[in-house]
Every structure is written in C-alpha cells, then in structure tokens.
Design a protein around this motif. Structure first.
Motif, PDB file in Angstrom:
ATOM      1  N   UNK A 241      20.138  22.478  52.257  1.00 10.08           N
ATOM      2  CA  UNK A 241      20.240  22.666  50.804  1.00 10.08           C
ATOM      3  C   UNK A 241      19.292  21.724  50.065  1.00 10.08           C
ATOM      4  N   UNK A 242      19.210  20.473  50.529  1.00  9.71           N
ATOM      5  CA  UNK A 242      18.292  19.519  49.900  1.00  9.71           C
ATOM      6  C   UNK A 242      16.841  19.992  50.042  1.00  9.71           C
ATOM      7  N   UNK A 243      16.497  20.448  51.263  1.00  2.41           N
ATOM      8  CA  UNK A 243      15.141  20.927  51.502  1.00  2.41           C
ATOM      9  C   UNK A 243      14.818  22.171  50.700  1.00  2.41           C
ATOM     10  N   UNK A 244      15.782  23.079  50.570  1.00  3.74           N
ATOM     11  CA  UNK A 244      15.574  24.302  49.787  1.00  3.74           C
ATOM     12  C   UNK A 244      15.343  23.975  48.323  1.00  3.74           C
ATOM     13  N   UNK A 245      16.099  22.985  47.809  1.00  2.00           N
ATOM     14  CA  UNK A 245      15.913  22.573  46.417  1.00  2.00           C
ATOM     15  C   UNK A 245      14.499  22.045  46.194  1.00  2.00           C
ATOM     16  N   UNK A 246      14.007  21.221  47.133  1.00  2.00           N
ATOM     17  CA  UNK A 246      12.641  20.692  47.002  1.00  2.00           C
ATOM     18  C   UNK A 246      11.602  21.801  47.164  1.00  2.00           C
ATOM     19  N   UNK A 247      11.881  22.749  48.064  1.00  2.00           N
ATOM     20  CA  UNK A 247      10.951  23.866  48.278  1.00  2.00           C
ATOM     21  C   UNK A 247      10.803  24.696  47.006  1.00  2.00           C
ATOM     22  N   UNK A 248      11.923  25.039  46.395  1.00  2.00           N
ATOM     23  CA  UNK A 248      11.866  25.851  45.174  1.00  2.00           C
ATOM     24  C   UNK A 248      11.194  25.075  44.050  1.00  2.00           C
ATOM     25  N   UNK A 249      11.476  23.760  43.973  1.00  5.47           N
ATOM     26  CA  UNK A 249      10.806  22.937  42.964  1.00  5.47           C
ATOM     27  C   UNK A 249       9.296  22.936  43.188  1.00  5.47           C
ATOM     28  N   UNK A 250       8.882  22.894  44.465  1.00  8.58           N
ATOM     29  CA  UNK A 250       7.455  22.956  44.775  1.00  8.58           C
ATOM     30  C   UNK A 250       6.836  24.283  44.372  1.00  8.58           C
ATOM     31  N   UNK A 251       7.550  25.374  44.630  1.00  8.16           N
ATOM     32  CA  UNK A 251       7.073  26.696  44.221  1.00  8.16           C
ATOM     33  C   UNK A 251       6.891  26.757  42.702  1.00  8.16           C
ATOM     34  N   UNK A 252       7.871  26.211  41.983  1.00  7.64           N
ATOM     35  CA  UNK A 252       7.800  26.243  40.520  1.00  7.64           C
ATOM     36  C   UNK A 252       6.617  25.432  40.009  1.00  7.64           C
ATOM     37  N   UNK A 253       6.421  24.234  40.590  1.00  7.16           N
ATOM     38  CA  UNK A 253       5.297  23.409  40.150  1.00  7.16           C
ATOM     39  C   UNK A 253       3.968  24.122  40.419  1.00  7.16           C
ATOM     40  N   UNK A 254       3.852  24.746  41.610  1.00  2.74           N
ATOM     41  CA  UNK A 254       2.610  25.459  41.943  1.00  2.74           C
ATOM     42  C   UNK A 254       2.376  26.628  40.989  1.00  2.74           C
ATOM     43  N   UNK A 255       3.441  27.372  40.698  1.00  2.00           N
ATOM     44  CA  UNK A 255       3.302  28.525  39.803  1.00  2.00           C
ATOM     45  C   UNK A 255       2.961  28.100  38.383  1.00  2.00           C
ATOM     46  N   UNK A 256       3.536  26.971  37.962  1.00  2.00           N
ATOM     47  CA  UNK A 256       3.321  26.526  36.593  1.00  2.00           C
ATOM     48  C   UNK A 256       1.962  25.857  36.387  1.00  2.00           C
ATOM     49  N   UNK A 257       1.241  25.594  37.475  1.00  2.11           N
ATOM     50  CA  UNK A 257      -0.058  24.925  37.331  1.00  2.11           C
ATOM     51  C   UNK A 257      -1.240  25.869  37.532  1.00  2.11           C
ATOM     52  N   UNK A 258      -0.972  27.143  37.703  1.00  4.79           N
ATOM     53  CA  UNK A 258      -2.048  28.080  38.026  1.00  4.79           C
ATOM     54  C   UNK A 258      -2.942  28.391  36.827  1.00  4.79           C
ATOM     55  N   UNK A 259      -2.375  28.509  35.659  1.00  6.42           N
ATOM     56  CA  UNK A 259      -3.162  28.838  34.467  1.00  6.42           C
ATOM     57  C   UNK A 259      -2.839  27.852  33.356  1.00  6.42           C
ATOM     58  N   UNK A 260      -3.693  27.840  32.329  1.00  5.94           N
ATOM     59  CA  UNK A 260      -3.478  26.946  31.198  1.00  5.94           C
ATOM     60  C   UNK A 260      -2.164  27.284  30.486  1.00  5.94           C
ATOM     61  N   UNK A 261      -1.899  28.568  30.284  1.00  8.06           N
ATOM     62  CA  UNK A 261      -0.669  28.964  29.600  1.00  8.06           C
ATOM     63  C   UNK A 261       0.559  28.568  30.411  1.00  8.06           C
ATOM     64  N   UNK A 262       0.455  28.694  31.753  1.00  5.36           N
ATOM     65  CA  UNK A 262       1.576  28.302  32.598  1.00  5.36           C
ATOM     66  C   UNK A 262       1.823  26.800  32.497  1.00  5.36           C
ATOM     67  N   UNK A 263       0.727  26.014  32.451  1.00  5.64           N
ATOM     68  CA  UNK A 263       0.887  24.560  32.329  1.00  5.64           C
ATOM     69  C   UNK A 263       1.504  24.184  30.988  1.00  5.64           C
ATOM     70  N   UNK A 264       1.106  24.872  29.947  1.00  5.74           N
ATOM     71  CA  UNK A 264       1.701  24.605  28.629  1.00  5.74           C
ATOM     72  C   UNK A 264       3.178  24.966  28.637  1.00  5.74           C
TER      73      UNK A 264
END
Length: 352
Positions: A241-264
C-alpha cells in the motif's frame, strides 16, 4: 493527567522533529505531562526553544541512542538500561508513564518492549496494529510485522486485541472484525485461519461483531473496522500500500509536468494532491500500536514530520484515556471464559 514518555532520539530526524512534535501535541492536550529521554547535548538546545514544553516535562539525559539500522540484538546489548529508547519503555514498566512513544527502529523497539514489559497473560505474541486509511474513514490492521506466522489461537488473540483497540480509538461499542483470507468462503484458506474463524464465531463475543473472512481489497474499502492477519502477510500488505501510494504520486507528478498548462494546474492543486498521497499511504497515518504487552507502546513512522509525530502522541493519549489496556485484559478473560464454557462437557443437567 496523562503521563507520556518520549524517546527523543528515534526516527530519521531525531529531536529536531520530535521535540516540536511533542510541543504541538501539548498544545492540543494540555493535560499531558511528558518525560523526555535523549542525549543532552542534542536535546537541550532544542528544548530551550519551547518554554511551555519545558514546563510540562522532565528531561532525563541518556548515554546511548539506538540507531535506525541497529539490529534488535545489538540494540539490546548496547542500549539496555542506558538508551533513550529503553528508558522511555522502562518508564511505563515502573509506572512513571502511562504510554511510551518512539519513532525509532521498529525491530529494536519491539525487542526492548517485549524484554522490558513482557506479554500479557495468555498472550504468546504481541502484534503491531496499524491505523489504515479507507474509503469509509479508518480501520485497524494487525499484525503488520511483529512476528512471522500465527496459529489459530494467536489469530484469535489478535482479533480480541484489535477489537479492543478499535473500541478505544474509534469509541465504538461493537466494532466489526474480519480475518484476512484468499476468499470469503468458509472452505478457503489455511487451516489455522479456518479454525480461528470457527472458534471466534462460536464464542459470540459481545464486544465485537465477527464479519467473517475478508479479502485484500476489503482493507481499502473499509469493509470492517479491524482486519486480522499474521505478520508476514500484514507487512507485505502495508508495504504494498505504501509503495502503491508513492507510485500513483509519481504518475501524477509526471503527468502534471508534461505541459505548461499541466504544470500550472498542478501548482494550484498541489495541496490537494499532497493530501491524496497521504490519505492513500497507511505509513503516513501515524501511530502503530504494540498490542499484547503489559504496557502501551506507540511506534511513530520513522520519517514522520512534526505533525506526524504529534499525531502518534495523540494516538497514545487516546489509548490511555479510553482504557486500551484494561479493555484488552477484560476481553481476553471474557473470551477464554466463553471458550471454556463451550468446551465443557454437557452432563445433561444431572450434576449437583
């Protein structure tokens, strides 16, 4: 007044986080009196910054700090009677404290707690109970790593102790309890789990409702208030569960950094994402409880921040205030009384 002993040297950050965390807990619970154990040179300068805590506490200098990578045997040899961890536990044994809280090495803390406090009558093994975030709020899962394997009687002991903790923590009169299994059908699972389930159902304890078997996905759903398993499976579930939480957080960070609008968008929603990550991670719901000992010990997450350690102190406070130890002792006696009555031969009413 509730008396809490604190190992100031535990965790990844030691007194730099633990002292402010204790001070924050005191703000919420001014009826606490603390006994603080640590290395004087490291702790005194930090304590000086918290005058209210100094007034509400006694500082006891110690010679040894147990490190996070010490083996339990090493910690016992080097730290018995001398370390901040041992002396914080010993304060509970000598009735100078009602509960001990430490963010230190889990193996060392359990070894010292067992050696110093001993287990309750009729308890073969203690258990570590974790507070687990669920879709319904929170549940308790035990054992999450105190010992590997468990027979039917030990699973029953965990059930009784976990239910008592739920009554103390959630302030509910009759929590629901389930045994973790590979299926909900009565014929599935290892023999000790099936035997434990049958005996728990037969005992019909008035202090909790036995739900039956639950599966892994029921933990996060919050199907029951207490999920019972042995330490091997429980620890794997916790780390997964701890690892899954970090994995999903990593996915979110990667997705949110792909474009300028996503970063905003991430910039404005960062607090919500942080809250989501903490909600998903059982390791961040701080304050594991060692159950089955002649005294209450709370294990804070080693990486806890100030708020996290304060939350672990809150758990210790609630366990004392709501009588965890007496609830466990009462329920264990009641269970064994009921089992003895069920096992007694029926004489057809002819005995005098």
């Amino acid at each position: 007044m509730i008396r809490i002993s604190i190992d100031l040297m535990g965790g990844d950050h030691g007194p730099n986080v633990i002292v402010p965390g204790v001070a924050r807990a005191l703000e919420r619970h001014p009826d606490i009196r603390f006994t603080l154990f640590g290395l004087e040179a490291e702790c005194r300068p930090i304590l000086e910054k918290f005058p209210a805590l100094r007034q509400a506490s006694t500082f006891v200098p110690c010679e040894v700090a147990v490190s996070m990578d010490d083996k339990p045997s090493q910690a016992l040899r080097r730290g018995r009677n001398r370390s901040s961890m041992w002396r914080a536990i010993d304060a509970v044994k000598t009735d100078d404290a009602d509960v001990c809280v430490s963010a230190g090495n889990t193996g060392a803390l359990m070894a010292m707690s067992k050696f110093c406090l001993r287990t309750m009558a009729n308890i073969d093994r203690p258990a570590i109970a974790a507070i687990w975030p669920t879709l319904r709020g929170e549940s308790i899962v035990l054992d999450v790593g105190a010992t590997i394997g468990a027979d039917a009687q030990q699973l029953i002991d965990f059930t009784v102790m976990g239910a008592a903790m739920a009554r103390a923590l959630f302030e509910t009169d009759k929590p629901t309890v389930g045994l973790l299994n590979i299926g909900v059908e009565e014929v599935k699972g290892q023999e000790e789990i099936k035997v434990a389930g049958r005996l728990i159902r037969e005992a019909a304890m008035p202090s909790f409702d036995y739900y039956g078997f639950v599966e892994g996905d029921d933990i996060g759903k919050g199907t029951v208030d207490v999920v019972v398993t042995e330490g091997f499976a429980g620890n794997i579930a916790l780390k997964t569960a701890e690892g899954t939480a970090r994995q999903i957080a990593g996915y979110l960070r990667a997705a949110m950094s792909r474009t300028l609008m996503a970063r905003i968008g991430y910039f404005f929603a960062r607090s919500a994402f942080d809250l989501l990550r903490e909600k998903m991670d059982p390791g961040k719901v701080n304050g594991g409880v060692f159950l089955g000992l002649n005294g209450i010990v709370i294990k804070s997450h080693g990486g806890a921040d100030v708020d996290g350690f304060a939350a672990a102190v809150d758990v210790g406070y609630d366990m004392v205030r709501n009588g965890l130890k007496s609830k466990i002792e009462h329920d264990l006696v009641l269970y064994h009384t009921r089992r003895s009555a069920l096992a007694a031969p029926d004489d057809g009413g002819t005995s005098n």
